[in-house]
Scaffold this motif. Structure first.
Motif, PDB file in Angstrom:
ATOM      1  N   GLY A 193     -10.561-109.967  -4.630  1.00 10.35           N
ATOM      2  CA  GLY A 193      -9.894-111.334  -4.128  1.00 10.35           C
ATOM      3  C   GLY A 193     -10.529-111.751  -2.673  1.00 10.35           C
ATOM      4  N   GLN A 194     -11.979-111.027  -2.445  1.00  5.60           N
ATOM      5  CA  GLN A 194     -12.386-111.625  -1.044  1.00  5.60           C
ATOM      6  C   GLN A 194     -13.141-113.194  -1.224  1.00  5.60           C
ATOM      7  N   ALA A 195     -13.243-113.914  -0.148  1.00 11.00           N
ATOM      8  CA  ALA A 195     -13.579-115.225  -0.336  1.00 11.00           C
ATOM      9  C   ALA A 195     -15.270-115.251  -0.889  1.00 11.00           C
ATOM     10  N   TRP A 196     -15.773-116.227  -1.356  1.00 13.36           N
ATOM     11  CA  TRP A 196     -17.026-116.460  -1.903  1.00 13.36           C
ATOM     12  C   TRP A 196     -18.168-116.139  -0.938  1.00 13.36           C
ATOM     13  N   TYR A 197     -17.791-116.488   0.140  1.00 16.95           N
ATOM     14  CA  TYR A 197     -18.849-116.588   1.349  1.00 16.95           C
ATOM     15  C   TYR A 197     -18.642-114.985   1.915  1.00 16.95           C
ATOM     16  N   GLU A 198     -17.777-114.305   1.612  1.00 18.43           N
ATOM     17  CA  GLU A 198     -17.964-112.974   1.966  1.00 18.43           C
ATOM     18  C   GLU A 198     -18.729-112.005   0.901  1.00 18.43           C
ATOM     19  N   ARG A 199     -18.817-112.534  -0.211  1.00 18.76           N
ATOM     20  CA  ARG A 199     -19.398-111.867  -1.321  1.00 18.76           C
ATOM     21  C   ARG A 199     -21.071-112.286  -0.983  1.00 18.76           C
ATOM     22  N   PHE A 200     -21.239-113.337  -0.746  1.00 17.19           N
ATOM     23  CA  PHE A 200     -22.551-113.867  -0.795  1.00 17.19           C
ATOM     24  C   PHE A 200     -23.429-113.393   0.793  1.00 17.19           C
ATOM     25  N   TRP A 201     -22.484-113.078   1.557  1.00 14.98           N
ATOM     26  CA  TRP A 201     -23.128-112.348   2.869  1.00 14.98           C
ATOM     27  C   TRP A 201     -23.651-111.078   2.570  1.00 14.98           C
ATOM     28  N   GLU A 202     -23.038-110.319   1.761  1.00 17.43           N
ATOM     29  CA  GLU A 202     -23.633-108.917   1.583  1.00 17.43           C
ATOM     30  C   GLU A 202     -24.833-109.182   0.770  1.00 17.43           C
ATOM     31  N   PHE A 203     -25.257-110.050  -0.047  1.00 15.98           N
ATOM     32  CA  PHE A 203     -26.673-110.343  -0.509  1.00 15.98           C
ATOM     33  C   PHE A 203     -27.435-110.701   0.553  1.00 15.98           C
ATOM     34  N   PHE A 204     -27.131-111.613   1.682  1.00 15.10           N
ATOM     35  CA  PHE A 204     -27.706-112.251   2.396  1.00 15.10           C
ATOM     36  C   PHE A 204     -28.173-111.054   3.344  1.00 15.10           C
ATOM     37  N   ARG A 205     -27.125-110.285   3.785  1.00 13.43           N
ATOM     38  CA  ARG A 205     -27.631-109.195   4.583  1.00 13.43           C
ATOM     39  C   ARG A 205     -28.574-108.217   4.074  1.00 13.43           C
ATOM     40  N   LEU A 206     -28.603-108.031   2.768  1.00  8.32           N
ATOM     41  CA  LEU A 206     -29.448-107.257   1.938  1.00  8.32           C
ATOM     42  C   LEU A 206     -30.831-107.619   2.216  1.00  8.32           C
ATOM     43  N   GLY A 207     -30.711-108.937   1.782  1.00  9.06           N
ATOM     44  CA  GLY A 207     -32.192-109.674   1.999  1.00  9.06           C
ATOM     45  C   GLY A 207     -32.928-109.335   3.307  1.00  9.06           C
ATOM     46  N   GLY A 208     -32.034-109.790   4.435  1.00 11.97           N
ATOM     47  CA  GLY A 208     -32.603-109.603   5.665  1.00 11.97           C
ATOM     48  C   GLY A 208     -33.149-108.280   5.947  1.00 11.97           C
ATOM     49  N   GLU A 209     -32.116-107.358   5.696  1.00  9.12           N
ATOM     50  CA  GLU A 209     -32.490-105.754   5.987  1.00  9.12           C
ATOM     51  C   GLU A 209     -33.595-105.308   5.257  1.00  9.12           C
ATOM     52  N   HIS A 210     -33.810-105.779   4.005  1.00  7.34           N
ATOM     53  CA  HIS A 210     -34.764-105.462   3.217  1.00  7.34           C
ATOM     54  C   HIS A 210     -36.284-105.830   3.793  1.00  7.34           C
ATOM     55  N   LEU A 211     -36.354-107.010   4.293  1.00  4.33           N
ATOM     56  CA  LEU A 211     -37.510-107.474   5.112  1.00  4.33           C
ATOM     57  C   LEU A 211     -37.618-106.616   6.487  1.00  4.33           C
ATOM     58  N   LEU A 212     -36.671-106.509   7.124  1.00  6.12           N
ATOM     59  CA  LEU A 212     -36.792-105.803   8.655  1.00  6.12           C
ATOM     60  C   LEU A 212     -37.356-104.289   8.075  1.00  6.12           C
ATOM     61  N   THR A 213     -36.652-103.571   6.845  1.00  7.67           N
ATOM     62  CA  THR A 213     -37.206-102.205   6.653  1.00  7.67           C
ATOM     63  C   THR A 213     -38.474-102.166   5.886  1.00  7.67           C
ATOM     64  N   GLY A 214     -38.743-103.219   5.221  1.00 10.07           N
ATOM     65  CA  GLY A 214     -40.112-103.282   4.407  1.00 10.07           C
ATOM     66  C   GLY A 214     -41.279-103.349   5.189  1.00 10.07           C
ATOM     67  N   VAL A 215     -41.701-102.264   5.898  1.00 14.00           N
ATOM     68  CA  VAL A 215     -42.941-102.478   6.793  1.00 14.00           C
ATOM     69  C   VAL A 215     -44.214-103.062   6.302  1.00 14.00           C
ATOM     70  N   ASP A 216     -44.480-103.018   4.954  1.00 12.75           N
ATOM     71  CA  ASP A 216     -45.618-103.546   4.383  1.00 12.75           C
ATOM     72  C   ASP A 216     -45.297-105.018   4.306  1.00 12.75           C
ATOM     73  N   HIS A 217     -44.450-105.580   4.223  1.00 12.83           N
ATOM     74  CA  HIS A 217     -44.118-106.989   4.226  1.00 12.83           C
ATOM     75  C   HIS A 217     -44.053-107.506   5.646  1.00 12.83           C
ATOM     76  N   ILE A 218     -43.727-106.842   6.597  1.00 15.11           N
ATOM     77  CA  ILE A 218     -43.673-107.087   7.964  1.00 15.11           C
ATOM     78  C   ILE A 218     -45.342-107.260   8.419  1.00 15.11           C
ATOM     79  N   LEU A 219     -46.090-106.058   8.057  1.00 11.57           N
ATOM     80  CA  LEU A 219     -47.546-106.216   8.353  1.00 11.57           C
ATOM     81  C   LEU A 219     -48.184-107.573   7.737  1.00 11.57           C
ATOM     82  N   PHE A 220     -47.749-107.840   6.530  1.00 10.88           N
ATOM     83  CA  PHE A 220     -48.464-108.685   5.911  1.00 10.88           C
ATOM     84  C   PHE A 220     -48.237-110.208   6.490  1.00 10.88           C
ATOM     85  N   LEU A 221     -46.978-110.393   7.081  1.00 13.66           N
ATOM     86  CA  LEU A 221     -46.462-111.345   7.814  1.00 13.66           C
ATOM     87  C   LEU A 221     -47.152-111.463   9.153  1.00 13.66           C
ATOM     88  N   LEU A 222     -47.591-110.164   9.685  1.00 17.47           N
ATOM     89  CA  LEU A 222     -48.322-110.380  11.111  1.00 17.47           C
ATOM     90  C   LEU A 222     -49.789-110.773  10.752  1.00 17.47           C
TER      91      LEU A 222
END
Length: 402
Positions: A193-222
């Motif tokens: 029953g949660q709002a749509w924005y709460e559901r999407f926030w979970e995927f937004f958070r996962l995307g942000g966390e993945h880049l921050l914890t994916g050191v290979d992608h961060i080094l590529f960005l550097l």
């Protein structure tokens, strides 16, 4: 700017590289797993869940937790030498242990009261992400069927030490509502029953966390930041990378393209080394005239021929990075609008963190280059050298499984 300050700046950049790379495994994503759950209406007012669990991980975890050595022996033998029929037979022969492992870590609650699960049919075996997955149907009887329906997952926790960072991707179509959610140890439950924005926030958070914890992608960005000379160039390069990885990420996550991790991960590592090495090569080629690189580029979009070539290379490598993003999320589903929107939000999370890193670091590099051009070149050289070295190390490790 004094020599001491210059050395300090170079030392800091080297320390950043060392900090990011320290302790990282050959695969920067580590050993993880994704469980899948479909929630729908069952018979006689029940709620039906279809769980799909990585077979070999499921066998080991359930056998260990239930102290069921025969399950481990038969299940592991079926994984090593058998097919789907032998694997399902191994689970069905020890269904009590296997089902109890699941129901003690996965639950459905209605208005605060836990629903009672009942297994429906036998275990089945399918394939996902190129490996066997066990299918389990459960019907949940709820004493009071209310609007506040909660799904909670603690499947394959880190404490078992077999995998790290398990995600449970839930899709549901129930009581006139449909959607999806991503659960993990930090966010183990959600309400239908949660709002749509709460559901999407979970995927937004996962995307942000993945880049921050994916050191290979961060080094590529550097490496991209270090090799870019002005704001317009880093914007173009970052946009090229974004467009490329967005295309392959969406196609792979929706199951329209497939590439084995054994190829994708080494190529990602190689891309890091190539992009960083490109800037080092240009510095070495110019040597005493390396400072001229800061003013080069008077073609379209202020890019010279080398800049356009670099842009094309980054785009091609971005296609491969998109496959890595999709593999990390672990989704390999058929097309649906609900899943599509969830994936888009996941990608937006990645891009938000990527742009934040660029906005934080690139202006500092521009100021350094303007006030002390030599120190700026040295800083980008140190960054590129460290990134290139890590990329080569990861490439060897991922290629030969070291």
């Amino acid at each position: 700017m004094s020599q001491r300050v210059r050395r300090t700046i170079v030392g800091i950049t080297a320390a950043v590289i060392a900090f990011l790379a320290a302790g990282q495994p050959a695969s920067a994503h580590g050993f993880t797993s994704t469980a899948y759950v479909d929630v729908a209406e069952g018979h006689e007012g029940h709620i039906r869940t279809k769980l799909r669990l990585e077979y070999d991980l499921f066998v080991v975890s359930a056998a260990d937790y239930e102290d069921d050595d025969p399950l481990f022996e038969t299940g592991n033998a079926a994984f090593e030498t058998g097919g789907a029929e032998e694997q399902s037979a191994a689970l069905n022969a020890h269904a009590e242990s296997a089902v109890r492992y699941v129901t003690e870590r996965f639950s459905v609650t209605s208005d605060g009261t836990k629903c009672t699960p009942t297994r429906v049919g036998d275990f089945t075996i399918g394939r996902q992400e190129g490996v066997p997955y066990a299918g389990l149907l459960l019907d949940w009887a709820c004493s009071e069927r209310g609007d506040d329906l909660e799904v909670r997952s603690g499947l394959f926790p880190d404490a078992e030490t077999y995998v790290k960072g398990t995600k449970t991707i839930v899709t549901y179509e129930l009581d006139g509502r449909s959607g999806s959610a991503a659960l993990d140890a930090g966010h183990p439950s959600f309400s239908i029953g949660q709002a749509w924005y709460e559901r999407f926030w979970e995927f937004f958070r996962l995307g942000g966390e993945h880049l921050l914890t994916g050191v290979d992608h961060i080094l590529f960005l550097l490496a991209l930041i270090a090799g870019s000379r002005r704001l317009r160039e880093i914007v173009l390069v970052a946009t090229s990378f974004t467009l490329a990885h967005s295309v392959t990420f969406m196609l792979a996550a929706l199951g329209l393209v497939d590439a084995p991790a054994g190829i994708v991960e080494p190529v990602i590592a190689l891309s890091i080394a190539v992009v960083a090495g490109w800037h080092l090569w240009r510095l070495w080629r110019r040597r005493s005239h390396a400072a001229d690189l800061e003013t080069a580029g008077r073609g379209h979009f202020s890019l010279d021929r080398a800049g356009w070539t670099r842009l094309g290379v980054v785009f091609c490598f971005g296609l491969v990075h998109g496959l890595g993003f999709a593999g990390a999320l672990g989704i390999d589903e058929a097309w649906s609008w609900t899943l599509l929107w969830s994936l888009l939000v996941f990608n937006v999370g990645i891009e938000t963190v990527q742009l934040t890193i660029i906005a934080a670091l690139f202006p500092l590099l521009i100021v350094l280059r303007h006030r002390a051009p030599t120190a700026g070149l040295r800083a980008t050289g140190v960054i590129s050298a460290g990134v290139a070295a890590m990329g080569l190390v990861w490439f060897v490790q991922r290629t030969f499984g070291i």
